[in-house]
Design a protein around this motif. Structure first.
Motif, PDB file in Angstrom:
ATOM      1  N   VAL A 171    -101.183 -44.247 -63.005  1.00 15.08           N
ATOM      2  CA  VAL A 171    -101.674 -42.874 -62.943  1.00 15.08           C
ATOM      3  C   VAL A 171    -102.615 -42.665 -61.766  1.00 15.08           C
ATOM      4  O   VAL A 171    -102.517 -41.672 -61.037  1.00 15.08           O
ATOM      5  N   VAL A 172    -103.520 -43.610 -61.549  1.00 16.92           N
ATOM      6  CA  VAL A 172    -104.613 -43.385 -60.597  1.00 16.92           C
ATOM      7  C   VAL A 172    -104.335 -43.933 -59.205  1.00 16.92           C
ATOM      8  O   VAL A 172    -104.968 -43.514 -58.238  1.00 16.92           O
ATOM      9  N   ASN A 173    -103.390 -44.861 -59.075  1.00 18.15           N
ATOM     10  CA  ASN A 173    -103.104 -45.459 -57.771  1.00 18.15           C
ATOM     11  C   ASN A 173    -101.668 -45.186 -57.345  1.00 18.15           C
ATOM     12  O   ASN A 173    -100.788 -44.972 -58.179  1.00 18.15           O
ATOM     13  N   ARG A 174    -101.442 -45.270 -56.040  1.00 17.93           N
ATOM     14  CA  ARG A 174    -100.117 -45.033 -55.492  1.00 17.93           C
ATOM     15  C   ARG A 174     -99.627 -46.187 -54.618  1.00 17.93           C
ATOM     16  O   ARG A 174     -98.430 -46.438 -54.531  1.00 17.93           O
ATOM     17  N   SER A 175    -100.518 -46.885 -53.956  1.00 15.10           N
ATOM     18  CA  SER A 175    -100.137 -47.946 -53.024  1.00 15.10           C
ATOM     19  C   SER A 175     -99.882 -49.250 -53.759  1.00 15.10           C
ATOM     20  O   SER A 175    -100.631 -49.616 -54.673  1.00 15.10           O
ATOM     21  N   MET A 176     -98.841 -49.966 -53.335  1.00 15.56           N
ATOM     22  CA  MET A 176     -98.523 -51.242 -53.957  1.00 15.56           C
ATOM     23  C   MET A 176     -99.657 -52.243 -53.814  1.00 15.56           C
ATOM     24  O   MET A 176     -99.927 -53.027 -54.728  1.00 15.56           O
ATOM     25  N   ASP A 177    -100.369 -52.205 -52.683  1.00 14.60           N
ATOM     26  CA  ASP A 177    -101.442 -53.173 -52.476  1.00 14.60           C
ATOM     27  C   ASP A 177    -102.688 -52.845 -53.286  1.00 14.60           C
ATOM     28  O   ASP A 177    -103.670 -53.586 -53.246  1.00 14.60           O
ATOM     29  N   LYS A 178    -102.668 -51.743 -54.036  1.00 12.61           N
ATOM     30  CA  LYS A 178    -103.776 -51.396 -54.925  1.00 12.61           C
ATOM     31  C   LYS A 178    -103.362 -51.510 -56.397  1.00 12.61           C
ATOM     32  O   LYS A 178    -104.133 -51.158 -57.282  1.00 12.61           O
ATOM     33  N   PHE A 179    -102.148 -51.986 -56.639  1.00 15.94           N
ATOM     34  CA  PHE A 179    -101.683 -52.201 -58.000  1.00 15.94           C
ATOM     35  C   PHE A 179    -102.178 -53.547 -58.530  1.00 15.94           C
ATOM     36  O   PHE A 179    -102.589 -54.425 -57.778  1.00 15.94           O
ATOM     37  N   THR A 180    -102.090 -53.681 -59.848  1.00 11.87           N
ATOM     38  CA  THR A 180    -102.327 -54.962 -60.500  1.00 11.87           C
ATOM     39  C   THR A 180    -100.988 -55.491 -61.008  1.00 11.87           C
ATOM     40  O   THR A 180     -99.931 -54.910 -60.747  1.00 11.87           O
ATOM     41  N   LEU A 181    -101.014 -56.578 -61.746  1.00  5.92           N
ATOM     42  CA  LEU A 181     -99.765 -57.218 -62.153  1.00  5.92           C
ATOM     43  C   LEU A 181     -98.909 -56.338 -63.057  1.00  5.92           C
ATOM     44  O   LEU A 181     -97.673 -56.368 -62.954  1.00  5.92           O
ATOM     45  N   GLY A 182     -99.534 -55.565 -63.927  1.00  5.37           N
ATOM     46  CA  GLY A 182     -98.755 -54.738 -64.855  1.00  5.37           C
ATOM     47  C   GLY A 182     -97.766 -53.823 -64.167  1.00  5.37           C
ATOM     48  O   GLY A 182     -96.545 -53.951 -64.347  1.00  5.37           O
ATOM     49  N   PRO A 183     -98.235 -52.867 -63.353  1.00  2.00           N
ATOM     50  CA  PRO A 183     -97.294 -51.977 -62.654  1.00  2.00           C
ATOM     51  C   PRO A 183     -96.481 -52.707 -61.597  1.00  2.00           C
ATOM     52  O   PRO A 183     -95.350 -52.316 -61.313  1.00  2.00           O
ATOM     53  N   GLY A 184     -97.035 -53.770 -61.009  1.00  2.00           N
ATOM     54  CA  GLY A 184     -96.286 -54.525 -60.009  1.00  2.00           C
ATOM     55  C   GLY A 184     -95.038 -55.151 -60.594  1.00  2.00           C
ATOM     56  O   GLY A 184     -93.944 -55.073 -60.020  1.00  2.00           O
ATOM     57  N   LEU A 185     -95.192 -55.761 -61.782  1.00  2.70           N
ATOM     58  CA  LEU A 185     -94.040 -56.382 -62.434  1.00  2.70           C
ATOM     59  C   LEU A 185     -93.038 -55.332 -62.902  1.00  2.70           C
ATOM     60  O   LEU A 185     -91.828 -55.590 -62.953  1.00  2.70           O
ATOM     61  N   ALA A 186     -93.542 -54.135 -63.239  1.00  2.00           N
ATOM     62  CA  ALA A 186     -92.625 -53.063 -63.665  1.00  2.00           C
ATOM     63  C   ALA A 186     -91.701 -52.642 -62.534  1.00  2.00           C
ATOM     64  O   ALA A 186     -90.614 -52.117 -62.785  1.00  2.00           O
ATOM     65  N   MET A 187     -92.128 -52.880 -61.292  1.00  2.00           N
ATOM     66  CA  MET A 187     -91.293 -52.529 -60.145  1.00  2.00           C
ATOM     67  C   MET A 187     -90.043 -53.400 -60.037  1.00  2.00           C
ATOM     68  O   MET A 187     -89.121 -53.089 -59.290  1.00  2.00           O
ATOM     69  N   LEU A 188     -90.017 -54.493 -60.777  1.00  2.00           N
ATOM     70  CA  LEU A 188     -88.861 -55.386 -60.737  1.00  2.00           C
ATOM     71  C   LEU A 188     -87.690 -54.833 -61.545  1.00  2.00           C
ATOM     72  O   LEU A 188     -86.576 -55.354 -61.447  1.00  2.00           O
ATOM     73  N   ARG A 189     -87.947 -53.822 -62.335  1.00  2.00           N
ATOM     74  CA  ARG A 189     -86.864 -53.227 -63.121  1.00  2.00           C
ATOM     75  C   ARG A 189     -85.956 -52.423 -62.212  1.00  2.00           C
ATOM     76  O   ARG A 189     -86.407 -51.700 -61.323  1.00  2.00           O
ATOM     77  N   GLY A 190     -84.664 -52.561 -62.432  1.00  2.00           N
ATOM     78  CA  GLY A 190     -83.694 -51.830 -61.638  1.00  2.00           C
ATOM     79  C   GLY A 190     -83.410 -50.459 -62.216  1.00  2.00           C
ATOM     80  O   GLY A 190     -83.744 -50.163 -63.363  1.00  2.00           O
ATOM     81  N   SER A 191     -82.770 -49.610 -61.420  1.00  3.46           N
ATOM     82  CA  SER A 191     -82.440 -48.263 -61.878  1.00  3.46           C
ATOM     83  C   SER A 191     -81.300 -48.274 -62.893  1.00  3.46           C
ATOM     84  O   SER A 191     -81.266 -47.463 -63.826  1.00  3.46           O
ATOM     85  N   PHE A 192     -80.348 -49.198 -62.712  1.00  4.17           N
ATOM     86  CA  PHE A 192     -79.175 -49.219 -63.580  1.00  4.17           C
ATOM     87  C   PHE A 192     -79.126 -50.476 -64.459  1.00  4.17           C
ATOM     88  O   PHE A 192     -78.574 -50.453 -65.551  1.00  4.17           O
TER      89      PHE A 192
END
Length: 271
Positions: A211-232
């Motif tokens: 919610v509060v951050n947008r840049s990958m280098d300001k993320f923590t492990l939680g949202p970072g790992l969520a980026m590994l999910r694919g669209s399909f």
């Protein structure tokens, strides 16, 4: 385990322990499989050819070590500040003779019953007004004022014999001396319990950082790992490897302080 514990109790506890550990064991096993093996039906228990390539892939797809460092910084700051603030609040509510302490404690309990998501919009508005969005500070500030932490420390401080505090006052000790030299040394268990609970919540935080951050280098492990999910579809072996990498620091930390954590929960009177 108590020597008087019956055999059926031991069996029940063993079964519950196995069921508790089973998801983590499955995550570790799956992290060593290839994608094809994770899609096999029926599922295989052990990988035919264990591989560590999944862990390498994680570091290639996301800046894992940057996310790990951010998580460590944010978690450490949250733990230290939360314990300090909660301890100061608890000292006032349990040791000092404040009027209306009972009403304040009831209000704290009432706030604990409100879902945290309700406070997310006003918290975001405050962070945005301060110009702190997309920073690590934005992840830390809203979490350090913990109502649960204050209530937990109140329970811990009330277990300290009042005679010790009164003796310190008779010897001329002020509140500063009483707090740091009498109360805190006798509340190490409660502080450890609060530190572990705070660390776990910070380490696994997902929604607020998004919610509060947008840049990958300001993320923590939680949202970072969520980026590994694919669209399909999602490569579960990669996700499992990332989960193992994220869990190892927490597991090692808990193994080091598990005795103090259990003592803290017991001391605070919580189950």
């Amino acid at each position: 385990m108590n020597a008087r514990t019956g055999p059926w109790t031991k069996v029940a506890l063993t079964v519950m322990a196995v069921l508790t550990l089973a998801p983590f064991v499955w995550m570790v096993i799956s992290s060593l499989k290839t994608f094809a093996e994770t899609m096999t039906m029926p599922p295989t228990l052990l990988p035919d050819n264990p591989t560590l390539d999944n862990f390498v892939t994680v570091t290639e797809r996301i800046p894992f070590f940057t996310l790990l460092w951010n998580t460590i910084v944010v978690s450490a700051a949250e733990v230290v500040l939360t314990v300090i603030i909660a301890s100061l609040a608890a000292y006032a509510l349990s040791i000092l003779d404040l009027p209306g302490k009972g009403i304040i404690l009831v209000a704290l309990l009432a706030v604990m019953m409100v879902p945290g998501e309700i406070f997310m919009i006003p918290q975001y508005q405050i962070i945005a007004a301060l110009g702190l969005t997309d920073t690590l500070t934005a992840l830390i500030l809203p979490s350090v004022f913990s109502v649960f932490g204050a209530f937990l420390m109140v329970q811990t401080f009330t277990s300290i014999p009042k005679e010790m505090v009164e003796a310190a006052r008779l010897d001329g000790a002020g509140h500063f001396t009483t707090f740091f030299r009498i109360v805190l040394p006798n509340a190490k268990g409660g502080m450890t319990a609060l530190a572990v609970i705070t660390l776990l919540g910070s380490w696994t935080s997902l929604l607020w950082p998004i919610v509060v951050n947008r840049s990958m280098d300001k993320f923590t492990l939680g949202p970072g790992l969520a980026m590994l999910r694919g669209s399909f579809f999602t490569e579960s072996n990669i996700m499992m490897a990332a989960g193992v990498m994220a869990a190892i620091p927490m597991i090692l930390f808990f193994l080091l302080i598990q005795k103090q954590f259990i003592q803290g929960i017991t001391q605070s009177g919580m189950k």
